[in-house]
Design a protein around this motif. Structure first.
Motif, PDB file in Angstrom:
ATOM      1  N   ARG B 568       0.852  -1.191   0.000  1.00 48.71           N
ATOM      2  CA  ARG B 568       0.000   0.000   0.000  1.00 48.71           C
ATOM      3  C   ARG B 568       0.882   1.232   0.000  1.00 48.71           C
ATOM      4  NH1 ARG B 568      -5.296  -0.982   3.629  1.00 48.71           N
ATOM      5  NH2 ARG B 568      -5.783  -3.034   2.774  1.00 48.71           N
ATOM      6  N   THR B 569       0.348   2.301  -0.515  1.00 47.99           N
ATOM      7  CA  THR B 569       1.091   3.564  -0.519  1.00 47.99           C
ATOM      8  C   THR B 569       0.799   4.292   0.790  1.00 47.99           C
ATOM      9  OG1 THR B 569      -0.712   4.847  -1.386  1.00 47.99           O
ATOM     10  CG2 THR B 569       0.665   3.709  -2.979  1.00 47.99           C
ATOM     11  N   ILE B 570       1.478   5.421   0.989  1.00 43.25           N
ATOM     12  CA  ILE B 570       1.213   6.159   2.230  1.00 43.25           C
ATOM     13  C   ILE B 570      -0.224   6.671   2.265  1.00 43.25           C
ATOM     14  CG2 ILE B 570       3.582   6.927   2.667  1.00 43.25           C
ATOM     15  CD1 ILE B 570       2.364   9.758   1.891  1.00 43.25           C
ATOM     16  N   TYR B 571      -0.869   6.734   1.126  1.00 44.68           N
ATOM     17  CA  TYR B 571      -2.256   7.199   1.133  1.00 44.68           C
ATOM     18  C   TYR B 571      -3.219   6.077   1.526  1.00 44.68           C
ATOM     19  CZ  TYR B 571      -0.030  10.869  -1.597  1.00 44.68           C
ATOM     20  OH  TYR B 571       0.800  11.868  -2.026  1.00 44.68           O
ATOM     21  N   GLU B 572      -2.666   4.880   1.647  1.00 45.47           N
ATOM     22  CA  GLU B 572      -3.532   3.728   1.905  1.00 45.47           C
ATOM     23  C   GLU B 572      -3.238   3.032   3.228  1.00 45.47           C
ATOM     24  OE1 GLU B 572      -3.794   2.876  -2.904  1.00 45.47           O
ATOM     25  OE2 GLU B 572      -2.483   1.660  -1.642  1.00 45.47           O
ATOM     26  N   PHE B 587       1.043   9.667   9.598  1.00 45.75           N
ATOM     27  CA  PHE B 587       0.081   9.854   8.514  1.00 45.75           C
ATOM     28  C   PHE B 587      -0.999   8.797   8.620  1.00 45.75           C
ATOM     29  CE2 PHE B 587       3.828   7.604   6.861  1.00 45.75           C
ATOM     30  CZ  PHE B 587       3.281   6.433   6.366  1.00 45.75           C
ATOM     31  N   ASP B 588      -2.169   9.154   8.154  1.00 46.95           N
ATOM     32  CA  ASP B 588      -3.318   8.258   8.220  1.00 46.95           C
ATOM     33  C   ASP B 588      -3.728   7.835   6.817  1.00 46.95           C
ATOM     34  OD1 ASP B 588      -3.653   8.003  10.883  1.00 46.95           O
ATOM     35  OD2 ASP B 588      -5.283   9.470  11.077  1.00 46.95           O
ATOM     36  N   PRO B 589      -4.390   6.702   6.705  1.00 48.69           N
ATOM     37  CA  PRO B 589      -4.832   6.298   5.363  1.00 48.69           C
ATOM     38  C   PRO B 589      -5.977   7.165   4.849  1.00 48.69           C
ATOM     39  CG  PRO B 589      -5.626   4.746   7.012  1.00 48.69           C
ATOM     40  CD  PRO B 589      -4.729   5.714   7.728  1.00 48.69           C
ATOM     41  N   VAL B 590      -5.926   7.446   3.569  1.00 48.52           N
ATOM     42  CA  VAL B 590      -6.972   8.238   2.930  1.00 48.52           C
ATOM     43  C   VAL B 590      -7.969   7.316   2.233  1.00 48.52           C
ATOM     44  CG1 VAL B 590      -7.402  10.042   1.211  1.00 48.52           C
ATOM     45  CG2 VAL B 590      -5.268  10.063   2.530  1.00 48.52           C
ATOM     46  N   LEU B 591      -7.426   6.304   1.552  1.00 43.99           N
ATOM     47  CA  LEU B 591      -8.255   5.435   0.712  1.00 43.99           C
ATOM     48  C   LEU B 591      -7.938   3.976   0.997  1.00 43.99           C
ATOM     49  CD1 LEU B 591      -7.383   7.152  -2.677  1.00 43.99           C
ATOM     50  CD2 LEU B 591      -9.574   7.356  -1.515  1.00 43.99           C
ATOM     51  N   GLU B 592      -8.818   3.119   0.539  1.00 45.33           N
ATOM     52  CA  GLU B 592      -8.513   1.696   0.473  1.00 45.33           C
ATOM     53  C   GLU B 592      -7.827   1.460  -0.864  1.00 45.33           C
ATOM     54  OE1 GLU B 592      -9.175  -1.155   2.464  1.00 45.33           O
ATOM     55  OE2 GLU B 592      -9.293   0.494   3.924  1.00 45.33           O
ATOM     56  N   PRO B 593      -6.897   0.525  -0.930  1.00 47.04           N
ATOM     57  CA  PRO B 593      -6.292   0.287  -2.239  1.00 47.04           C
ATOM     58  C   PRO B 593      -7.295  -0.344  -3.203  1.00 47.04           C
ATOM     59  CG  PRO B 593      -5.524  -1.337  -0.666  1.00 47.04           C
ATOM     60  CD  PRO B 593      -6.381  -0.369   0.101  1.00 47.04           C
ATOM     61  N   GLY B 594      -7.066  -0.160  -4.464  1.00 48.65           N
ATOM     62  CA  GLY B 594      -7.951  -0.744  -5.462  1.00 48.65           C
ATOM     63  C   GLY B 594      -7.810   0.011  -6.759  1.00 48.65           C
TER      64      GLY B 594
END
Ligand SMILES: Cc1cc2nc3c(=O)[nH]c(=O)nc-3n(C[C@H](O)[C@H](O)[C@H](O)COP(=O)(O)O)c2cc1C
Ligand code: SF4
Ligand code: FES
Lengths: 162, 789, 423
Positions: B568-572, B587-594
C-alpha cells in the motif's frame, strides 16, 4: 513599422536606470515616453519598460493598467478625453459628448475608422472654470460650444493631413 | 501577553496579536477575507468589524488591525457592527455569480461560510454584474475570475509570500484583475498555493476539476512523500483514486504552504501500471501463496547457507515502522542489519544527520526566523522546495542568505552565491580556518543572533555534514548555530537512526558481486535506479538466487523480482516518517487500495461485477507483510510502544496523531560515526556532476503523470568561460563521455555555476536517468558532435 | 474688489507665466535669502505654526504643527513632496497658480526643505497639467542656474535637489500615501497608517507631503511675518488668503485670491457675477466634490475650516461650484458619486463595491424608478461607508450624499413619489 521609442531615448533611460537607487520610479516616465512616441502602449511597450527597469513585465503591467491616461489599447491619433465631471456636466458636457459622437459617428470608447479620433470619457480635467472642456492628447480646450468643437475637429483633421 | 475580553470571554494572546487573533483563539466567528495568519493583516476587505468598548481606540474597528491590549473589552454583537458586517457581505456579493451549485469550490468555500457568518442572505442589488475573460494559467490552476471578491490574498500569496514573478493585480476600481501579464502556465514552483488561499472559487485545482464534490472526498491528514522536509498535506480521493492534495497546517514546518511537486504530483498512486498483484517470476499469483512461498524459501536458504547470505534493504520511502520491522526480520534470520538507502552515500548522510544532537537541529520555523542563513551544497528548489519558501520569509524579515554551491542556484529571494565545486567545498569545510571565505562567514555567523547552517546531504555526503557540524560548533560561542540537514526522502532521517547501529563499512554491491549474498529483500526501494551506479547494481542483482521486492511503483526491479508483493502507498495505510530535522510525524490512510473506478468502469458507470473485494485491492502495507513474516500481531499503536522500548529517543512516538505538529526525537546520545575516507577528486580536470532536477528526480514525481509538463529537456550545463576556452557555443550539440555511457546533448550556458565542472540534471525517461544524484562528480570528456564523428 | 492683497496671484497676468525675471522683480527669492541668512530651521517652523496656515490640500491641518512632528534630525535622505495631483472636480486653483507663477512653489519648497532639514524634493503633477509641468521644468532650471536650488544654496551650505514627476491620471494619487506609492513606481493603493509618512514615507524614509498652495504661501509668511499673515483673513480665527476656484452656474467662473473668511454671498454676487441666466442660487459645493452642499441659508457664513465644519460641511480646497434652481440635486449627487466610484483604487470593499451600489440606487431614483425602500437603503449606505473605508476617498464621496440626505431629502422623495425627475 513605428518604433516604440527612439534608440537614443532607450539608451538614456537605461543609463538613468543604472544610476538611480530606485529605478522603478521611472516607470510612469517610461510609459509616457513610449505613449508619446508610439501613440499608445502595446504589450511590447510594457515588456520594453520592464526590461529597462529590470523587473518582470507584470510589475509594469500592474501599474500601467491602473492609470487611465496610459492607453493599453490602440487609440486614434487624437484621443479625445471628454470631461464628464460635475462642473462640465452641469454646463453642457453631455451635449458636447453627444455632439462629438454624432459628428464622428462613433460611441464613447470607440475609434473612427480613419484612425484619427478616439472618444474617451474622463473625470475632471482641472478646467472647471472653463467648462465644458475636453482634452485632445494633452491639449486642453475649454468654454466649448458645438460650433467650437466642429472647428477643433476640422483643425485636427487638417493637421493630420498636413 | 495581553489579556482581553471578547463577548465576555477572556483570552490571552501572544504579544503583537490582534483582536481578530484573539477572537479566533476563542472560537468566536468574526468573518474575514484579507487577513490570513500566514499573510498578516492589510485591512482591505473590511469584513472583520467589531466594537471596541474599552481600549485605546474605541468604537467600530477592523479587528485584524487593532492590536490586542490588556483589559480591552470587545463586543462582536453590537448592532452597528453586526449590520456593517452584513453590509460588507452584500457589497462583496453584488458582483459574485450565483453559481454555487456548480462551483468547484462548493462545500469548502470560505466566501459562502463567511457571507452567512456575516449575516448577509438576500441580495438587493438588481443591476448588471461585472464579468471578466479568464486566462489560461497552465495545467495546474484554473481561473474563474467572475467569482473574485478582490480580497488580494492571491497576489499576496503568490508574489509576496512565494516570490512568484509572473502574477499580479491589474486594473483598478471594481475591475481589478488577478492574473498573468499574458496567458501561459504559472511559473512559480508554488503556484498551487493560490488554490488553498483563494477563499472562493477563482483559483481551483485544474487536475481535479469536475471529478468530485468536496464533501464526497475521503480525506485524512498526511505527510508529503516527495522530499525530506515532511510538509503536512491533506490528500483527498474517491472511488479508489487519489484525486488531489492540499496543504496541511503545521506552523513548525510548512506553515500553510506546499510546493507544486507535492500538490500536483500525487497521481503516481493511481498509475495505470502500478503493480497490484503478487507475482512469482513475473506470473500473477494469489497473495497468501506468494507470502508463504517467500517465507518457505527464506527459511530454506537460511537453513542451508546461513543468515549471512540474506540481505535486507529498507528505504527512505518506507515508513519508520516498516523499516524497524525489517531490522527485526534481519535479527530473526540472523542476517546482517538492513541497509536503509540503496545509495550508500545518501545512507551515510542520513546516519550523520541522525547523530546530530536534536537540540542543534533547526526547524523550518526557526529558519524563517533566522537572521543569517548559510546554505552549503544544497539546491532548495530541487531538493526541498518549501525550504526555499522559508528562506524567502527570512529574507523578507531582513535575513542575509549566503549560498555555497556549484549549481546555478535560483531562489525566490535575494541571496549571495559563491559557486564553489563540490570538492573545494568539502576541502574548505575540512579546514575552514585556512579558507578565507569560510573564515569570514564564520565570524559573521558568530555575530548574528539566530544563525542557521543548511547542509545538503546529497552534495556533502555524511562526511561533509560531519564537517559542517564541527564548523557550526566553532561558530557558536554564546548562542547556538543550528543545523538544517537536507536529506533524500521522507524517512531518510528515520533510516539514519536505525542504520546507526549497523556496520557502516559493509558494502552491498561488493557483497552481491562477490557472490556472498544469495537473497535480497527490498522494501519500497529500487536499487537499480537509486544506487549510485545503477548499471553495476542491475548486473549485481541478476546474480541473486532470490530477489524479493515489496513495492507499489512500477519499477524495473519489481518486474525482475522473483517474488513480488504489492504494498500500500502512504495514502492507503498509517505510519510514521521522521523528517530531516528529526520530527516524527504520523500519517493516516486516505483510501482503500484498489483500481480506480474510472479505470474499471472505463470512465462510465462503475462496473457491475459481483466480487467480494474490489479489483486491485490486494496490496497490504509493508508493515503488514513484515509482521506476517515475523508473526507479530501488534497493531500500529502496540508496535509504536514496542519501538519506544527499544529506542528511547523516540519516546513520544505513541503520542503522535496524524495532523498534529509532530514531535521531535529526543537526543539519541549516539556518538558520531567515524568518517570514512572520501575520495575528493582533484581539481582542474573537467568532471561532470549529476544533480537532482526540480521535477522528476524523486521516484514519486517520476511516476506522476500530472508533472510531466514540468520536466526539463535533457541538457548538459557549462560555465560560459569554460565553454569559450573549448570553443563551444550556447545550445551546441555535444557528446558527453563518461563511465556510465555516451550522451548526445545540447550544451546550455549557466553563468552562475562553478567553473571546471559540467552539470547534468538527472531526468527520468531520458538517457540521463542512468545518472543518480548524491554522489561525487565523475570524470568525463566532451566533444562537439561534429568532431566526434 | 481690489482691496484683497494679492500674494499668490501678485504676478498673475492672464495668458502669461511669470518666470525668474518677473518673479524677482516683485520680491521673488527675497524670503529665501532672508531665511538662509537670518533664520534657523526651527524658527521657520515656529513662524509657520504661529501664522495659522492650514493645509490647502483639503484637510486643513495646521502646517506648522504637521512640520513640528517631522523627524528632521534623522539622517538623509528625507523627502519633501509637493502634491499637485489636483483631480477633485471643482478644484483647479493649483493649476492656475502654476500657470501664472511657478517660482513661488520652487521658493516655497526650498524654504520648507530648509525648515525641515530635507535634502530631496519631488513635485507630483497630474497628467492634464502639461503646461504647468513645462513651467515648472523651466522654473527649476532657472532656479538651479541662479543658485536657489541644488548644492550649497546661496552659499549657505544647504543642499536641496528637486525632481518633477508627471502622473498619468487617477484621483487617488492625490491621497498622500497613494501618491508615495505612485512616485515609487508601485501600484498607487493607499498605504496603511501608521506608520505615517513622516516616519516612513517615500522609499521608506521620513517624508512630508504638502499641497502646492500651502508651500507657495511660505515665502510670503517669511517675508510678511505671522501676524500680518493672520491679519489677511476676514474672520478672527482665520489666516491668510485663499485661492477660490469658481465654477458651475455663475456668470464668472474664474479663480480669485480672496481672504479666508469671506462670506459665500460675496463670492457668488461680487466675484461670480451672480447666478447665470438670471436664475436663483440653489446650492453649492464649497470646497470641491467631497464637501457637503451649502444652500442659500449659508450665504453669510465666513468661509473657513471651522465655520464650515460647524454647519456640517467642509472648506476643502475652496473650489466653489454653484448650482442654480433648475438643477436636480439627485442628478448632481449621482454625477459626483459616479466620479468617486470610477476613481476608486479597488483596494477596500466599501469604496470598490459600496460606491457603485450607491450609484445604482441614485440612478434608479433619478430615473423615477426608486422606492422608499431605496431611500432607506441609501441612508444605510451612507452610515456604513462613512468612516469605514481604508482611505479618505470613499469618506469624501459621502460628502455630497450626506448633503443630499440632509438638505434635499424632500427632492429625493419627490422623485420617488412622482415616478420621474421633477426637473
Ligand atoms: C482621495 C484624496 C485625494 C486628495 N487629493 C489631493 C490633491 O489633489 N492635492 C492635495 O494637495 N491634496 C490632496 N489630498 C490630501 C492629501 O492627502 C494631503 O492631505 C495633502 O496633500 C497634505 O497637504 P496640505 O497639508 O498642505 O494640505 C487628497 C486626499 C484624498 C483622501
Ligand atoms: S482572486 Fe481569489 S484570492 Fe484573489 S482577490 Fe479574488 S477572491 Fe481573493
Ligand atoms: S480581515 Fe480585517 S479588513 Fe480584511
Amino acid at each position: 513599422m513605428k518604433k516604440l521609442l527612439l534608440k537614443k531615448e532607450i539608451d538614456a533611460f537605461r543609463k538613468k536606470a543604472q544610476k538611480l537607487e530606485h529605478p522603478r520610479e521611472m516607470v510612469i516616465d517610461l510609459l509616457r515616453a513610449i505613449q508619446d512616441h508610439f501613440g499608445w502602449v502595446p504589450d511590447a511597450g510594457v515588456e520594453l519598460a520592464a526590461d529597462i527597469l529590470g523587473v518582470p513585465p507584470i510589475e509594469v503591467e500592474e501599474v500601467a493598467t491602473f492609470y487611465d491616461k496610459i492607453y493599453r489599447q490602440k487609440v486614434g491619433r487624437y484621443p479625445i478625453h471628454i470631461c464628464d465631471s460635475i462642473c462640465c456636466w452641469i454646463r453642457g458636457g453631455e451635449e458636447i459628448a453627444a455632439h462629438l459622437q454624432q459628428q464622428l459617428g462613433i460611441k464613447l470608447g470607440q475609434t473612427t475608422s480613419d484612425g484619427l479620433f478616439t472618444l474617451l470619457p474622463t473625470c475632471c480635467l482641472g478646467g472647471c472654470g472653463r467648462a465644458p472642456s475636453i482634452m485632445v492628447g494633452k491639449r486642453f480646450y475649454g468654454h466649448l460650444t458645438c460650433d467650437g468643437l466642429d472647428q477643433i475637429i476640422a483643425q485636427l483633421r487638417e493637421e493630420a493631413v498636413g | 501577553m495581553p489579556t482581553l475580553t471578547i463577548d465576555n470571554q477572556t483570552v490571552i494572546v501572544a504579544e503583537g496579536g490582534s483582536v481578530l487573533d484573539a477572537a479566533i483563539a476563542l472560537g468566536i466567528v468574526v468573518p474575514h477575507y484579507c487577513y490570513h495568519p500566514a499573510l498578516g493583516a492589510v485591512g482591505a476587505c473590511r469584513q472583520c468589524a467589531v466594537t471596541i468598548l474599552e481600549g485605546s481606540q474605541k468604537g467600530l474597528k477592523m479587528a485584524c488591525l487593532i492590536p490586542a491590549e490588556d483589559d480591552m473589552q470587545v463586543s462582536t454583537c453590537e448592532e452597528e457592527a453586526v449590520a456593517f458586517r452584513a453590509q460588507v457581505g452584500e457589497w462583496l456579493m453584488t458582483n459574485h455569480p450565483h453559481d454555487c451549485p456548480v462551483c468547484d469550490e462548493g462545500g469548502e468555500c470560505q466566501l459562502q461560510e463567511m457571507t452567512i457568518g456575516a449575516g448577509h442572505g438576500i441580495r438587493r442589488y438588481r443591476g448588471n454584474k461585472r464579468t471578466y475573460l479568464n486566462q489560461d494559467l497552465g495545467p495546474f490552476v484554473a481561473q474563474e475570475m467572475n467569482r473574485c471578491i478582490q480580497c488580494y490574498r492571491c497576489v499576496r500569496t503568490y508574489k509576496d509570500y512565494c516570490g512568484g514573478e509572473d502574477f499580479g493585480v491589474m486594473g483598478s476600481q471594481q475591475r481589478v484583475f488577478f492574473g498573468r501579464f499574458k496567458d501561459g502556465p504559472l511559473e512559480s514552483d508554488f503556484s498551487g498555493n493560490l488554490i488553498d488561499f483563494c477563499p472562493t472559487g477563482v483559483f481551483t485545482d485544474r487536475t481535479n476539476r469536475f471529478r468530485t464534490r468536496s464533501w464526497d472526498l475521503q480525506q485524512a491528514p498526511s505527510i508529503c512523500p516527495h522530499c525530506s522536509l515532511g510538509c503536512s498535506i491533506l490528500p483527498g480521493g474517491r472511488y479508489q483514486e487519489l484525486q488531489r492534495v492540499r496543504a496541511g497546517g503545521n506552523r513548525l514546518t510548512n506553515d500553510s504552504f506546499i510546493c507544486d511537486r507535492a500538490r500536483f504530483g500525487s497521481d503516481w498512486n493511481n498509475h495505470p501500471k502500478r503493480p497490484r498483484e503478487a507475482r512469482i517470476s513475473g506470473e500473477k499469483v494469489e497473495f497468501p501463496y506468494a507470502l508463504e512461498l517467500l517465507e518457505e524459501r527464506l527459511e530454506k536458504l537460511v537453513e542451508e547457507y546461513g543468515g549471512e547470505t540474506l540481505r535486507l534493504l529498507g528505504s527512505p520511502r518506507a515508513s519508520f515502522e516498516a523499516n524497524l520491522l525489517l531490522k527485526k526480520l534481519a535479527e530473526k534470520y540472523g542476517a546482517p542489519a538492513p541497509y536503509y538507502d540503496a545509495h550508500p552515500r545518501r545512507a551515510f548522510a542520513a546516519r550523520m544527520a541522525a547523530s546530530i544532537p536534536s537540540g542543534q537541529l533547526a526547524s523550518l520555523k526557526q529558519l524563517r526566523e533566522s537572521d543569517l542563513i548559510l546554505l552549503v551544497g544544497v539546491d532548495p528548489l530541487a531538493e526541498a522546495p518549501v525550504l526555499a519558501l522559508a528562506l524567502r520569509q527570512a529574507a523578507r524579515a531582513g535575513a542575509r542568505i549566503v549560498a555555497l554551491d556549484p549549481r546555478p542556484l535560483e531562489l525566490p529571494c535575494d541571496f549571495e552565491h559563491h559557486p564553489l565545486t563540490q570538492e573545494s567545498l568539502l576541502r574548505g569545510l575540512s579546514a575552514p580556518e585556512e579558507n578565507e571565505l569560510l573564515e569570514s562567514l564564520r565570524q559573521q555567523l558568530e555575530t548574528s543572533q539566530r544563525p542557521v547552517l543548511v547542509g545538503g546531504g546529497e552534495l556533502l555526503g555524511g562526511e561533509g555534514l560531519r564537517l559542517l557540524l564541527h564548523f557550526s560548533e566553532s561558530c557558536c560561542g554564546s548562542h547556538d548555530c543550528l543545523i538544517f540537514p537536507v536529506l533524500h526522502g521522507p524517512n531518510s532521517f528515520g533510516g539514519g537512526i536505525l542504520g546507526a547501529t549497523g556496520d557502516s563499512n559493509r558494502n552491498l554491491i561488493e557483497d552481491l558481486e562477490n557472490g556472498n549474498v544469495r537473497a535480497l529483500i527490498c522494501v519500497e526501494t529500487d536499487p537499480a535506479i537509486e544506487h549510485s551506479e545503477p548499471g553495476r547494481m542491475q548486473l549485481a542483482l541478476s546474480r541473486l538466487e532470490l530477489l524479493a521486492v515489496f513495492d507499489h511503483l512500477p519499477t524495473n526491479t519489481v518486474a525482475t523480482a522473483d517474488i513480488f508483493l504489492p504494498t500500500r502507498t502512504i495514502y492507503e495505510c498509517a505510519g510514521t516518517f521522521i523528517n530531516n530535522e528529526g520530527r516524527m510525524q504520523a500519517f493516516d490512510p486516505v483510501l482503500e487500495p484498489g483500481i480506480p473506478i474510472v479505470v474499471t468502469g472505463s470512465g462510465g458507470h462503475p462496473p457491475r461485477q459481483f466480487e467480494t473485494t474490489p479489483p486491485g485491492s490486494a496490496p497490504r502495507s509493508a508493515v503488514h507483510l513484515l509482521q506476517w513474516l515475523l508473526k507479530d500481531r501488534n497493531d500500529l499503536f502496540g508496535l509504536r510502544r514496542q519501538i519506544i522500548k527499544e529506542l528511547p529517543c523516540l519516546r513520544d512516538l505513541d503520542r503522535l496523531a496524524a495532523g498534529d505538529n509532530g514531535r521531535r526525537i529526543a537526543d539519541c546520545g549516539d556518538t558520531l560515526e567515524e568518517s570514512r575516507t572520501e575520495i575528493w577528486a582533484q581539481e582542474g580536470e573537467l568532471q561532470v556532476l549529476p544533480i537532482t532536477a526540480r521535477y522528476g528526480s524523486d521516484l514519486y514525481s517520476r511516476w506522476s503523470q500530472s508533472l510531466t509538463s514540468r520536466f526539463e529537456e535533457p541538457s548538459v550545463w557549462i560555465h560560459p568561460v569554460e565553454a569559450a576556452e573549448r570553443g563551444f557555443v550556447n545550445g551546441q550539440k555535444v557528446v558527453l563521455r563518461t563511465v556510465v555511457g555516451h550522451f548526445h546533448l545540447p550544451l546550455v550556458f549557466k553563468a552562475k555555476m562553478a567553473r571546471g565542472r559540467l552539470i547534468v540534471p538527472c531526468l527520468p525517461g531520458t538517457p540521463l536517468e542512468v545518472f543518480t544524484p548524491g554522489g561525487l562528480s565523475l570524470p568525463c570528456k566532451i566533444y562537439s558532435e561534429v568532431d566526434n564523428a | 474688489m481690489s482691496s484683497t492683497p494679492q500674494l499668490l496671484f501678485k504676478n498673475r497676468i492672464p495668458g502669461k507665466t511669470a518666470f525668474l525675471k518677473e518673479y524677482c522683480k516683485t520680491g521673488g527669492y527675497s524670503a529665501l535669502v532672508k531665511a538662509l541668512k537670518t533664520m534657523s530651521p526651527a524658527e521657520i517652523v515656529q513662524l509657520v505654526k504661529s501664522s495659522g496656515l492650514r493645509g490647502r490640500g483639503g484637510a486643513g491641518f495646521s502646517t506648522g504643527l504637521k512640520w513640528s512632528f517631522f523627524p528632521s534630525d534623522k539622517p538623509a535622505p528625507k523627502y519633501l513632496v509637493c502634491n499637485c495631483d489636483e483631480m477633485e472636480p471643482g478644484t483647479y486653483k493649483d493649476g492656475e497658480l502654476l500657470a501664472a507663477d511657478p517660482h513661488q512653489l520652487v521658493e516655497g519648497m526650498v524654504l520648507s526643505a530648509y525648515a525641515l532639514n530635507v535634502d530631496e524634493g519631488y513635485i507630483f503633477i497630474r497628467y492634464a497639467y502639461e503646461g504647468q509641468f513645462k513651467n515648472l521644468q523651466k522654473a527649476v532650471a532657472e532656479a538651479k542656474k541662479a543658485g536657489y536650488l541644488g548644492k550649497n544654496i546661496l552659499g549657505s551650505g544647504f543642499d536641496f535637489e528637486l525632481h518633477l514627476h508627471g502622473s498619468a491620471g487617477r484621483y487617488i494619487l492625490g491621497e498622500e500615501t497613494a501618491l508615495l506609492n505612485g512616485l515609487e513606481g508601485k501600484r498607487p493603493n493607499p498605504r496603511i497608517k501608521p506608520p505615517f509618512p513622516a516616519e516612513r514615507g517615500l522609499f521608506g524614509r521620513p517624508t512630508t507631503v504638502n499641497n502646492v498652495e500651502t508651500l507657495a504661501n511660505i515665502p510670503h509668511i517669511i517675508n510678511g511675518g505671522s501676524e500680518w499673515f493672520k491679519g489677511l483673513a476676514r474672520n478672527p480665527e482665520g489666516a491668510g488668503t485663499k485661492l477660490f476656484g469658481l465654477s458651475g452656474h455663475l456668470n464668472v467662473t474664474e479663480c480669485f485670491e480672496l481672504p479666508v473668511g469671506i462670506p459665500l454671498s460675496e463670492i457668488v454676487e461680487v466675484y461670480g457675477g451672480g447666478v447665470w441666466k438670471s436664475r436663483k442660487f440653489k446650492a453649492c459645493l464649497p470646497g470641491g466634490a467631497s464637501t457637503p452642499y451649502l444652500t442659500a441659508e449659508h450665504m453669510d457664513i465666513p468661509l473657513d475650516f471651522d465655520t464650515l465644519a460647524a454647519v456640517g460641511s467642509r472648506f476643502g480646497t475652496a473650489g466653489v461650484t454653484v448650482f442654480d434652481d433648475k438643477t436636480c440635486m439627485v442628478a448632481v449627487t449621482l454625477n459626483l458619486l459616479q466620479f468617486f466610484a470610477r476613481e476608486s483604487c479597488g483596494w477596500c470593499t466599501p469604496c470598490r463595491d459600496g460606491l457603485p451600489l450607491v450609484c445604482w440606487l441614485l440612478e434608479k431614483i433619478e430615473k423615477g424608478q426608486g422606492t422608499m425602500g431605496d431611500l432607506e437603503m441609501l441612508k444605510e449606505q451612507y452610515r456604513h461607508i462613512g468612516g469605514r473605508s481604508f482611505c479618505a476617498l470613499a469618506e469624501g464621496a459621502m460628502g455630497p450624499l450626506d448633503g443630499l440626505m440632509r438638505l434635499f431629502e424632500q427632492e429625493v422623495i419627490d422623485h420617488i413619489e412622482k415616478g420621474h425627475c421633477p426637473f
